[in-house]
Design an enzyme around this catalytic site. Sequence first.
Site, PDB file in Angstrom:
ATOM      1  N   SER A 115       4.280  12.165  12.638  1.00  0.00           N
ATOM      2  CA  SER A 115       4.112  11.113  11.568  1.00  0.00           C
ATOM      3  C   SER A 115       5.436  11.460  10.570  1.00  0.00           C
ATOM      4  CB  SER A 115       3.053  11.581  10.912  1.00  0.00           C
ATOM      5  OG  SER A 115       2.797  11.009   9.670  1.00  0.00           O
ATOM      6  N   SER A 116       6.145  10.549   9.935  1.00  0.00           N
ATOM      7  CA  SER A 116       6.929  10.571   9.189  1.00  0.00           C
ATOM      8  C   SER A 116       6.441  10.927   7.697  1.00  0.00           C
ATOM      9  CB  SER A 116       7.665   9.271   8.711  1.00  0.00           C
ATOM     10  OG  SER A 116       6.774   8.126   8.215  1.00  0.00           O
ATOM     11  N   GLY A 157      -4.570   8.761   5.674  1.00  0.00           N
ATOM     12  CA  GLY A 157      -3.573   9.561   6.367  1.00  0.00           C
ATOM     13  C   GLY A 157      -2.539   9.940   5.250  1.00  0.00           C
ATOM     14  N   LYS A 195      -3.584   6.803  15.176  1.00  0.00           N
ATOM     15  CA  LYS A 195      -3.904   5.796  14.064  1.00  0.00           C
ATOM     16  C   LYS A 195      -5.467   6.011  13.575  1.00  0.00           C
ATOM     17  CE  LYS A 195       0.322   4.639  13.277  1.00  0.00           C
ATOM     18  NZ  LYS A 195       1.118   5.010  11.874  1.00  0.00           N
ATOM     19  N   LYS A 255       0.965  -1.243  -0.090  1.00  0.00           N
ATOM     20  CA  LYS A 255       0.014  -0.137   0.061  1.00  0.00           C
ATOM     21  C   LYS A 255       0.893   1.234  -0.157  1.00  0.00           C
ATOM     22  CE  LYS A 255      -2.574   0.894   3.715  1.00  0.00           C
ATOM     23  NZ  LYS A 255      -2.537   2.269   4.260  1.00  0.00           N
ATOM     24  N   ARG A 290      -6.858  13.182  13.298  1.00  0.00           N
ATOM     25  CA  ARG A 290      -5.501  12.951  13.025  1.00  0.00           C
ATOM     26  C   ARG A 290      -4.492  14.093  13.006  1.00  0.00           C
ATOM     27  NH1 ARG A 290      -4.818   7.676   9.638  1.00  0.00           N
ATOM     28  NH2 ARG A 290      -2.601   7.690  10.398  1.00  0.00           N
ATOM     29  N   ASP A 319       2.967  -0.052  12.541  1.00  0.00           N
ATOM     30  CA  ASP A 319       1.603  -0.705  12.108  1.00  0.00           C
ATOM     31  C   ASP A 319       1.526  -2.204  12.467  1.00  0.00           C
ATOM     32  OD1 ASP A 319       0.550   1.385  10.650  1.00  0.00           O
ATOM     33  OD2 ASP A 319       1.401   1.026   8.870  1.00  0.00           O
ATOM     34  N   ARG A 347      -4.735   2.765  19.024  1.00  0.00           N
ATOM     35  CA  ARG A 347      -4.477   1.240  18.863  1.00  0.00           C
ATOM     36  C   ARG A 347      -4.248   0.621  20.297  1.00  0.00           C
ATOM     37  NH1 ARG A 347      -1.967   1.187  12.915  1.00  0.00           N
ATOM     38  NH2 ARG A 347      -3.945   1.100  11.884  1.00  0.00           N
TER      39      ARG A 347
END
Length: 399
Positions: free
Chosen positions: A152-153, A83, A314, A19, A111, A288, A318
């Site tokens: 976030s990268s 995202g 996320k 993905k 987010r 993930d 989570r």
Amino acid sequence: MIITPVDEIRGELEALPSKSYTHRAYFLALLAEEESTIENPLFCDDTLATVSAIRAFGAEVNGKTVSPPEEPSPGFVYARESGTTARFSTALAGGINGRTLIDGARRLRERPMDGLVKALKDLGAGISSSHLPLAVKGPVKSGKVSVDASKSSQFVSGLLLLGAKVGLKVEAMNPVSRPYIEMTLRTMEAFGVEFEREGFSFEVYPGVRRAKYRVPGDYSTASFFLGAGALYGKVRINNLLRDDVQADIAFLDALEEFGAKVRRGSDYVEVERGELKAITLDCSDFPDSFPILAVIAAYAEGKSVIRAKQLRFKESDRVRAMAVNLSRMGIKVRELGDGLEIEGGRPKGARIETFKDHRIAMAMSIAALGAEGPSVIEDTESVSKSYPGFFDDLRRLLG
């Protein structure tokens, strides 16, 4: 969906296309000088959001073929729950002359976008908000920018893609999920983008060439079935390249640390059940994998601690989602600020809440296969976000 426990799992599957690479390839094809071909793309809710986004910017997309516009145009991007789509679109909108509106579904509106928004404002973009929905008015000028990537990268990757259009020096501050930045750079190389780097400071030169790009197999979705092999027997997943830079390749090291037997071929991975022992692990670079790692910890002897910095931001929180579900299965769980402390045992069948999160649904389905008694998985439709055929492949693996 009702899942009844099994005694053993033995089989093999082909890995789903990645993905993450699919997203990157389609956005780079939007910026390319001529028509590109994306071979072996993944089509799921998230990547279809990206296809819609590049169409909104003026690209013509016919399945695997992308014909870029002479110049991307402003428009309206609806990122669904993706995202990646939202953040890459926001960054690229900064390089377009005009006003682009970007929005998404409810959870995506919650987010974080702030690090990326600040960086784009520093480059001269006009931005209406620090979260979705937001409007971006460009174009920015070529220059130098620092970005806080502690949440976030994707903030960094979006700016690198913007640099491929306008030319940009990008300094990433405190980046999480660093392998995803490496994936962006590898895909940029495939499209002829030139850049220099020193650590996590980059200078990207404008120019994207056409490419015939083949999407590699995906370690992230394969991790659920490889985890099943570690718990219940032996599973082989083909079309996983040993020399890939994907974040979730680190999942294999974690499995070995738990005590599973892992064999790495040039284009496959095989995992076999071993005597599983508790571990302490920070998976901030491959978050993930957290849900399926938590499941393995639930079966491992002893008390495991699994952490990652950005788990609460996320598709669901989570940490909370896995704590709720493992507790329902009778596993002793202590919720931490950035992860879980899990005392392994034998899970019991339970009613599982997915929190509308695809990775929670897939991880808890694997957990249910070894539980004492049947489990009910609510809202299985969420897997369409990344793996529409997950339950078909699970049935195939179970024979």
